[in-house]
Design a protein around this motif. Structure first.
Motif, PDB file in Angstrom:
ATOM      1  N   PRO A  79      12.249 -51.466 -25.693  1.00  0.00           N
ATOM      2  CA  PRO A  79      11.602 -50.600 -26.690  1.00  0.00           C
ATOM      3  C   PRO A  79      10.500 -49.832 -26.009  1.00  0.00           C
ATOM      4  O   PRO A  79       9.506 -50.137 -25.242  1.00  0.00           O
ATOM      5  CB  PRO A  79      11.080 -51.480 -27.669  1.00  0.00           C
ATOM      6  N   ARG A  80      10.057 -48.696 -26.559  1.00  0.00           N
ATOM      7  CA  ARG A  80       9.038 -47.655 -26.370  1.00  0.00           C
ATOM      8  C   ARG A  80       8.009 -47.523 -27.312  1.00  0.00           C
ATOM      9  O   ARG A  80       8.378 -47.933 -28.546  1.00  0.00           O
ATOM     10  CB  ARG A  80       9.493 -46.077 -25.725  1.00  0.00           C
ATOM     11  N   SER A  81       6.907 -46.965 -26.911  1.00  0.00           N
ATOM     12  CA  SER A  81       5.653 -46.797 -27.977  1.00  0.00           C
ATOM     13  C   SER A  81       6.349 -45.903 -29.244  1.00  0.00           C
ATOM     14  O   SER A  81       5.869 -45.737 -30.180  1.00  0.00           O
ATOM     15  CB  SER A  81       4.626 -46.423 -27.169  1.00  0.00           C
ATOM     16  N   GLN A  82       6.963 -44.846 -28.552  1.00  0.00           N
ATOM     17  CA  GLN A  82       7.530 -43.896 -29.639  1.00  0.00           C
ATOM     18  C   GLN A  82       9.090 -44.260 -29.786  1.00  0.00           C
ATOM     19  O   GLN A  82       9.828 -44.360 -28.596  1.00  0.00           O
ATOM     20  CB  GLN A  82       7.257 -42.364 -29.151  1.00  0.00           C
ATOM     21  N   PRO A  83       9.638 -44.222 -30.809  1.00  0.00           N
ATOM     22  CA  PRO A  83      10.860 -44.538 -30.970  1.00  0.00           C
ATOM     23  C   PRO A  83      12.078 -43.518 -30.211  1.00  0.00           C
ATOM     24  O   PRO A  83      13.143 -44.073 -29.818  1.00  0.00           O
ATOM     25  CB  PRO A  83      11.310 -44.260 -32.446  1.00  0.00           C
ATOM     26  N   ASN A  88      15.918 -41.208 -25.995  1.00  0.00           N
ATOM     27  CA  ASN A  88      15.861 -40.409 -24.495  1.00  0.00           C
ATOM     28  C   ASN A  88      16.611 -40.893 -23.356  1.00  0.00           C
ATOM     29  O   ASN A  88      17.176 -40.645 -22.496  1.00  0.00           O
ATOM     30  CB  ASN A  88      14.421 -39.882 -24.276  1.00  0.00           C
ATOM     31  N   GLN A  89      16.086 -42.520 -23.137  1.00  0.00           N
ATOM     32  CA  GLN A  89      16.565 -43.075 -21.986  1.00  0.00           C
ATOM     33  C   GLN A  89      18.075 -43.182 -21.981  1.00  0.00           C
ATOM     34  O   GLN A  89      18.906 -43.286 -21.075  1.00  0.00           O
ATOM     35  CB  GLN A  89      15.589 -44.552 -21.976  1.00  0.00           C
ATOM     36  N   ALA A  90      18.423 -43.675 -23.220  1.00  0.00           N
ATOM     37  CA  ALA A  90      19.785 -43.576 -23.388  1.00  0.00           C
ATOM     38  C   ALA A  90      20.534 -42.415 -23.194  1.00  0.00           C
ATOM     39  O   ALA A  90      21.795 -42.488 -22.439  1.00  0.00           O
ATOM     40  CB  ALA A  90      20.340 -44.165 -24.862  1.00  0.00           C
ATOM     41  N   ALA A  91      20.180 -41.308 -23.736  1.00  0.00           N
ATOM     42  CA  ALA A  91      20.829 -40.189 -23.382  1.00  0.00           C
ATOM     43  C   ALA A  91      20.854 -40.077 -21.862  1.00  0.00           C
ATOM     44  O   ALA A  91      22.119 -39.142 -21.570  1.00  0.00           O
ATOM     45  CB  ALA A  91      20.288 -38.901 -24.271  1.00  0.00           C
ATOM     46  N   ALA A  92      19.768 -39.962 -21.249  1.00  0.00           N
ATOM     47  CA  ALA A  92      19.913 -39.587 -19.975  1.00  0.00           C
ATOM     48  C   ALA A  92      20.891 -40.380 -19.146  1.00  0.00           C
ATOM     49  O   ALA A  92      21.516 -40.090 -18.080  1.00  0.00           O
ATOM     50  CB  ALA A  92      18.385 -40.115 -19.277  1.00  0.00           C
ATOM     51  N   LEU A  93      20.680 -41.881 -19.435  1.00  0.00           N
ATOM     52  CA  LEU A  93      21.903 -42.667 -18.833  1.00  0.00           C
ATOM     53  C   LEU A  93      23.446 -42.056 -19.105  1.00  0.00           C
ATOM     54  O   LEU A  93      24.164 -42.223 -18.303  1.00  0.00           O
ATOM     55  CB  LEU A  93      21.790 -44.251 -19.293  1.00  0.00           C
TER      56      LEU A  93
END
Length: 144
Positions: A79-83, A88-93
């Motif tokens: 998890p990140r500080s902003q949802p 964004n990480q999932a989309a990049a992967l």
């Protein structure tokens, strides 16, 4: 804030190691920590990636360090500080062909059996003829 020489060296080592993760593969914070010689510091690897500059003029930045390829040892995108950070990480992967699935509680995860990258040495070290420091055959997938 200026970094100490030790901190600067650690950030450099982490960013350099992350640059060696192949396209379409992921590894864990703990494995990067192990590869850079500090297996006890997986959380600090996360701190380095959190502070990765977005400024493309910086030597290491979001454009040349594939931060998205580092997830936790359970295969979950932390998890990140902003949802939107997790999404964004999932989309990049996914753009690299990595399959990201959503669990029952909404956690996003990657199958480490299919997409995991856990070498004993960094490819650059192997090419230089270095040998692993330990004879441990265990993967560090239990590390965060």
């Amino acid at each position: 804030m200026a970094r100490s020489d030790e901190a600067a060296a650690f950030f450099h080592a982490v960013y350099s190691a992350v640059q060696e993760i192949p396209h379409g593969k992921v590894t864990s914070y703990g494995h990067i920590a192990k590869l850079v010689g500090t297996p006890q510091r997986p959380r600090q690897v996360g701190v380095c990636l959190k502070h990765l500059p977005s400024d493309t003029a910086a030597r290491f930045n979001h454009a040349n360090v594939p931060w998205q390829r580092v997830i936790n040892a359970k295969g979950v995108i932390s998890p990140r500080s902003q949802p939107s950070g997790t999404l964004n990480q999932a989309a990049a992967l996914e753009a690299e062909g990595v399959v990201v699935t959503a669990g029952a509680l909404g956690e996003l995860s990657v199958d480490l059996g299919e997409f995991g990258w856990f070498p004993r040495l960094l490819p650059s070290e192997e090419a230089a003829g270095l040998v692993p420091q330990d004879s441990d055959d265990d993967e560090d997938e239990d590390d965060e």
